[in-house]
Design a protein around this motif. Structure first.
Motif, mmCIF file in Angstrom:
data_model
loop_
_atom_site.group_PDB
_atom_site.id
_atom_site.type_symbol
_atom_site.label_atom_id
_atom_site.label_comp_id
_atom_site.label_asym_id
_atom_site.label_seq_id
_atom_site.Cartn_x
_atom_site.Cartn_y
_atom_site.Cartn_z
ATOM 1 N N ARG A 50 52.515 41.935 48.398
ATOM 2 C CA ARG A 50 52.460 42.983 47.370
ATOM 3 C C ARG A 50 53.874 43.377 46.948
ATOM 4 O O ARG A 50 54.157 43.568 45.768
ATOM 5 C CB ARG A 50 51.699 44.204 47.896
ATOM 6 N N PHE A 53 55.575 40.616 44.825
ATOM 7 C CA PHE A 53 55.080 40.591 43.444
ATOM 8 C C PHE A 53 55.339 41.921 42.720
ATOM 9 O O PHE A 53 54.991 42.058 41.558
ATOM 10 C CB PHE A 53 53.575 40.277 43.431
ATOM 11 N N THR A 55 53.898 44.926 43.196
ATOM 12 C CA THR A 55 52.697 45.659 42.819
ATOM 13 C C THR A 55 52.386 46.700 43.889
ATOM 14 O O THR A 55 52.414 46.404 45.080
ATOM 15 C CB THR A 55 51.489 44.732 42.601
ATOM 16 N N SER A 60 45.161 45.675 43.177
ATOM 17 C CA SER A 60 45.665 44.293 43.143
ATOM 18 C C SER A 60 45.177 43.565 44.386
ATOM 19 O O SER A 60 45.070 44.161 45.462
ATOM 20 C CB SER A 60 47.195 44.264 43.122
ATOM 21 N N GLN A 61 44.897 42.283 44.245
ATOM 22 C CA GLN A 61 44.322 41.513 45.362
ATOM 23 C C GLN A 61 45.139 40.250 45.652
ATOM 24 O O GLN A 61 45.150 39.321 44.847
ATOM 25 C CB GLN A 61 42.876 41.134 45.026
ATOM 26 N N PRO A 62 45.837 40.212 46.799
ATOM 27 C CA PRO A 62 46.539 38.977 47.180
ATOM 28 C C PRO A 62 45.598 37.979 47.873
ATOM 29 O O PRO A 62 44.645 38.382 48.545
ATOM 30 C CB PRO A 62 47.597 39.470 48.166
ATOM 31 N N SER A 209 48.542 33.786 45.803
ATOM 32 C CA SER A 209 48.314 34.361 44.468
ATOM 33 C C SER A 209 48.084 35.852 44.528
ATOM 34 O O SER A 209 47.805 36.415 45.593
ATOM 35 C CB SER A 209 47.120 33.675 43.793
ATOM 36 N N MET A 210 48.243 36.492 43.375
ATOM 37 C CA MET A 210 47.999 37.930 43.233
ATOM 38 C C MET A 210 47.186 38.120 41.957
ATOM 39 O O MET A 210 47.512 37.537 40.916
ATOM 40 C CB MET A 210 49.336 38.669 43.111
#
Lengths: 385, 385
Positions: A50, A53, A55, A60-62, A209-210
């Motif tokens: 997080r 990125f 965020t 938000s979802q990693p 990914s995020m």
């Protein structure tokens, strides 16, 4: 200075050189994937992502999944678009073609907006395309590994949100996350996919990914089930949420060793301000690009504003052939990559400059590489015109 | 005796304990995924897999892809069956349900043939099912990691070839390849999928599989394109063939470190006759099962012929709870796994006995585990009735 045996410096646009501590984490003794020690490591890794990125939005979802960067395309195509949906793929080289292929596999209609080699689609034409048709999402390759072209995300995302607010903004950040500025929240991005082995500095084997809360909602409101099993948000989202909350969870066995290496690498990256990391990559890139220009060579990315900071794609002089130059550079202890863009693959080489080769002051990889390139070209009979 | 720091012995049905040399290979310095040294390593690894699976038929096709064992299901479901096809899934526990889910994701109609917990579908009922409907393929979980039930492949495959010769025989060998006898050619198998972190003895992160020439032909005669992008034979087959022929090739970046570890592990396995390896696993398994019986405990797999040789699933005595027993075993330096089969998860534990814990005479993992189990049960107030 390094516990790694003498070896040529790997300066391709990924995999990159790895730090000793990261490589040591790869040989961590075996742990249960559902035991408390590993669950804690995985939880911290997801939290650190997080920060990487940029965020702080809790929606938000990693995701960290065993696989390669390519798996990120499946995550997008099989979860965020449905069969029959239109998506707009901004084309800057090899990777947009493949991403479009991936969409078609899942029945999604990909429209490519192409640009000449070494350039990128411009905002006015993208705006025009968005006004002509309703696109479920738009994809942009932040840095195209085949051409070294850097796309501008902030202005692009602002324009998409203004012109077509329902369109998700999806970034292929395989060759950018960790070396190019990305502000996930502030730039209102909906998805950034990447891999472990480039500027994040962890060996290959992880899809990272995020996705935004808005992307997750898009997934949740699907009318059809996800198109993939291994890349399904339905299967992976509870797992990622549980691990981050320090609860063991099982869908498929993660790789404790790779997660440990990622944990080590993210800890190192986040021990310094991200802005400083990006600045160091920019400065080193400028130095390399100046050396290339001083040699009288041209880059694929002709406009300085379109040039990536973690790699440089360099046109070879007329009479210098990559199959002769690259082995000579290897003899000098430096590994560069050949061309990848199908139409001109033989005409250029690629120089990756990400991670410890750039940030570790104890390494002289970059200076040695510039020197090797100068000597190699000279030995190939090249003289600046 | 080990360069690994003191740590509890991981005796779950995967990931398992890894050999020092395998873990050291995980921290191999960075190499180009298309450079000659790594291409040679990958080539040898693919060739060694042929030996591990006991196939000399040149039309057999090995795959090694970054991912987990689960990805093998996508390889089967997205390539060997087409939407609308019927497939028969033999059910021995948790994993058949998931494999069936995977088929449904790709529009394939999965019919499950179920058996009571701890048992497996019997040949006559399978034969009956095959006669009632035409199935594109049949799947069998060689060892169900959730129950420790071993399926018999040789007689099953013979029957399928006799009764329904067009039906492909697909084996989920995630918990069996490397510790249970598998003769790919002789038994006329069409596909065996597995993962790195169990009896093959390499850290998690690789999907490993072998498909027959007949399976490849089935793929090649598809009327529809493959249902997955990341799991597509179309994308991966040329890559695997090129790497094995020592030619660099690119679809998605492999993990050089994991491939090096797999290379080391396969080299170790193949340095001794496979028959000896299987016999050692059988003997150790017998010893463990005798100790379990001597303790007055029952296994999920009630019939001795159905008991796996690389793991044992053990019913707990009435008053002993896994959430109390397992942490006590951890204090004694041994990690077992809890139950996984949804209906009875709280009522049993799983003891994995694969790889170096079984084959390395310098390790006393198994004896320590048996002792810890005896003491742990006694401390929990259990006495043999």
């Amino acid at each position: 200075m390094s516990s790694q045996p003498n070896h040529p410096a790997l300066l391709i646009p990924g995999p990159i050189e790895f730090d000793d501590a990261v490589l040591q984490s790869m040989s961590h003794y075996s742990e249960s994937h559902v035991g408390a020690p590993f669950v804690a490591t995985f939880s911290e890794t997801l939290s650190m992502l997080r920060k990487l990125f940029q965020t702080t939005d809790p929606s938000s979802q990693p995701f960290v999944i065993s696989g390669s960067g390519t798996l990120g395309w499946d995550l997008v195509a099989a979860n965020l678009a449905e069969p029959g949906d239109d998506v707009l793929v901004l084309h800057t080289g090899y990777f947009a073609d493949s991403f479009a292929d991936c969409f078609e596999t899942y029945g999604v209609k990909a429209t490519q907006l192409k640009a000449p080699i070494g350039s990128r689609p411009q905002l006015p034409e993208i705006e025009k395309a968005l006004k002509e048709k309703k696109y479920k999402l738009l994809t942009v390759t932040h840095v195209d590994t085949s051409t070294g072209v850097l796309s501008e995300l902030k202005a692009l995302s602002e324009m998409v949100h203004r012109v077509s607010p329902e369109t998700l903004v999806i970034v292929d950040g395989v060759c950018s996350v960790g070396c190019e500025e990305i502000e996930f929240d502030k730039w209102q991005l909906d998805g950034v996919i990447t891999a472990s082995q480039k500027a994040i500095g962890c060996p290959a084997g992880l899809s990272i990914s995020m996705f935004s809360g808005r992307a997750v909602k898009t997934f949740q409101s699907r009318k059809t089930p996800p198109g993939s099993y291994f890349a399904s948000f339905k299967n992976w989202m509870p797992i990622m949420q549980n691990y981050e909350a320090k609860k063991a969870s099982y869908f498929a066995t993660p790789s404790p060793q790779l997660i440990h290496a990622l944990h080590t690498s993210l800890t190192q990256i986040l021990s310094r301000p991200l802005a400083e990391r990006f600045a160091t990559h920019r400065e080193t890139s400028q130095k390399i690009k100046k050396a290339v220009t001083d040699l009288g060579l041209k880059q694929l990315a002709s406009d300085a504003a379109d040039q990536a900071n973690g790699m440089t794609a360099i046109y070879l002089p007329e009479n210098v052939k990559a199959p002769e130059l690259l082995p000579n550079l290897l003899k000098k202890g430096v590994i560069f990559a050949g061309g990848l863009h199908k139409e001109i693959a033989a005409k250029y080489i690629r120089f990756g400059h990400m991670g410890v080769s750039v940030t570790d002051p104890k390494r002289d990889d970059i200076d040695r590489a510039i020197q090797a390139l100068q000597n190699g070209l000279s030995e190939a009979g090249y003289q600046k015109a």
